[in-house]
Design an enzyme around this catalytic site. Structure first.
Site: not given
Length: 292
Positions: A114-116
């Protein structure tokens, strides 16, 4: 390669009633990347294009700059309870003379789909020195071309058609020709896959190209595009304030809310041409469209 979709029974509820039916889900599994035999990163991804994913990740982290920087990329042995290879561990051997990545407290290389950016100790840790600065790229792209990109990218999302649950990234020429498109449960994975494809195809730096993403434009996506020398990043949704700041700092063009025949050009107005623009207009008048 692992499966990209699985079938599950769901209870479908509508205004006319409820019934059980099969549904397709996008697969999400961990991929561990090892460099020179040492674990470096674990990311949750949709299986497929894993070698591209690893190359794109190493490119955008500043570990490699050319396909020749990697001598070997292969799956390690890994089996599930039924003895099948899981294809969830990839071993990368760097070419002789290529320094291995630094592993320290400043970067935690566990990333979710979802979120690097999660796992970065500080924003300064991801302000990497770009080897292929897009600032000097004199690429121009017309508004007409830009408005065609979301449809072209959507048409390339074959797994999304079955699941409705994947992000996409597409790499286009300045005249709107699709070079490559990749899908993944993680927006940053989709970008790494398409940039990894470009690296393996000998196209980096991506002079004159447009990177189109199906979601929002985050700080990390701008950073990844900059590391590959992409001059124009376009997104169907909003950018963050840090994404705009970084794009401006790197001399990129950043476009958001690219939907239908409208868009917002946040920075890099000089690369976007319209039927009524002149070179003087582009140089002197930054775009100031409404936020929506």
């Amino acid at each position: 390669m692992g499966r990209v979709t699985v079938r599950r029974q769901v209870l479908r509820v509508t205004a006319t009633g409820a019934r059980t039916r099969p549904d397709s889900l996008a697969v999400e599994e961990p991929l561990e990347t090892r460099v020179n035999g040492r674990p470096l990163a674990v990311t949750m991804r949709t299986p497929g294009s894993d070698v591209e994913l690893a190359h794109g990740f190493l490119l955008t982290e500043g570990v490699i700059a050319h396909r020749e920087d990697v001598s070997i990329a292969r799956y390690c042995d890994g089996v599930d309870d039924e003895g099948r290879n899981t294809y969830n561990v990839l071993d990368i051997a760097l070419a002789e003379g290529v320094p291995p990545p630094e592993t320290g407290v400043e970067r935690n290389f566990y990333t979710t789909s979802s979120c690097g950016v999660c796992g970065k100790a500080a924003l300064d840790a991801v302000r990497l020195s770009t080897r292929f600065s897009p600032a000097a790229d004199e690429a121009r792209v017309s508004v007409d071309t830009l408005t065609r990109l979301p449809v072209a990218l959507r048409e390339a999302q074959r797994v999304f058609d079955a699941t409705g649950g994947l992000h996409a990234a597409g790499l286009f020429t300045g005249d709107g020709r699709l070079l490559a498109a990749r899908e993944d449960v993680g927006r940053h994975n989709a970008v790494d896959k398409v940039l990894g494809w470009a690296l393996l195809d000998g196209r980096v730096p991506l002079t004159g190209c447009v990177l189109m993403v199906s979601g929002r434009a985050s700080f990390e996506l701008v950073q990844k595009a900059a590391m590959a020398g992409v001059p124009v990043l376009a997104a169907v949704s909003a950018p963050s304030s840090l994404a705009v700041d970084l794009a401006e700092e790197q001399g990129m063009t950043l476009i958001g809310f690219l939907r239908g025949d409208s868009m917002n050009v946040y920075v890099g107005r000089e690369r976007v041409t319209t039927a009524h623009d002149t070179d003087a207009d582009r140089a002197e008048s930054p775009a100031t469209p409404s936020s929506r």
